[in-house]
Design an enzyme around this catalytic site. Structure first.
Site, PDB file in Angstrom:
ATOM      1  N   ARG A  21       0.821  -1.214   0.000  1.00  0.00           N
ATOM      2  CA  ARG A  21       0.000   0.000   0.000  1.00  0.00           C
ATOM      3  C   ARG A  21       0.854   1.263   0.000  1.00  0.00           C
ATOM      4  O   ARG A  21       0.583   2.200  -0.749  1.00  0.00           O
ATOM      5  CB  ARG A  21      -0.975   0.005   1.173  1.00  0.00           C
ATOM      6  CG  ARG A  21      -2.105  -0.987   0.983  1.00  0.00           C
ATOM      7  CD  ARG A  21      -3.057  -0.979   2.141  1.00  0.00           C
ATOM      8  NE  ARG A  21      -2.341  -1.393   3.345  1.00  0.00           N
ATOM      9  CZ  ARG A  21      -2.814  -1.317   4.575  1.00  0.00           C
ATOM     10  NH1 ARG A  21      -4.013  -0.824   4.782  1.00  0.00           N
ATOM     11  NH2 ARG A  21      -2.113  -1.728   5.604  1.00  0.00           N
ATOM     12  N   ASN A  39      -5.981  -3.027   1.403  1.00  0.00           N
ATOM     13  CA  ASN A  39      -5.946  -4.483   1.507  1.00  0.00           C
ATOM     14  C   ASN A  39      -7.376  -4.994   1.545  1.00  0.00           C
ATOM     15  O   ASN A  39      -8.280  -4.320   2.051  1.00  0.00           O
ATOM     16  CB  ASN A  39      -5.238  -4.933   2.787  1.00  0.00           C
ATOM     17  CG  ASN A  39      -3.738  -4.775   2.711  1.00  0.00           C
ATOM     18  OD1 ASN A  39      -3.165  -4.663   1.635  1.00  0.00           O
ATOM     19  ND2 ASN A  39      -3.093  -4.767   3.862  1.00  0.00           N
TER      20      ASN A  39
END
Length: 94
Positions: A21, A39
């Site tokens: 991320r 996620n």
């Protein structure tokens, strides 16, 4: 007005717990993209990116590799809808 494209990505493989991320946020920002990454509970990573078509192409290609610790086994790309995001951010797991 310049052309704008939005894509929705789903990245699978060893892509959680490896900084994906943060890497995606930095990569997208460096390409001038707007959107988000998060996620998914199933172990994948999901992203929505909006920007110039050539920047979108570069981001998609970069996501095929991901950060050094990631092992990407799948990348699904679909047309997306611009959600009006300002900048590019990491969102909580969903």
């Amino acid at each position: 007005m310049a052309a704008i494209k939005t894509v929705h990505l789903r990245i699978t493989g060893d892509v959680q717990g490896v900084g994906y991320r943060l890497w995606a946020t930095r990569t997208a920002a460096s390409l001038g993209l707007r959107g988000w990454v998060r996620n998914r509970r199933g172990g994948s990573v999901e992203a929505l990116a909006t920007g110039a078509p050539q920047s979108i192409t570069a981001f998609v290609e970069a996501c095929r590799q991901g950060p050094r610790a990631a092992h990407v086994t799948g990348l699904d790309v679909a047309d997306g809808e611009d959600d009006g995001s300002l900048g590019f951010s990491a969102r909580p797991t969903e």
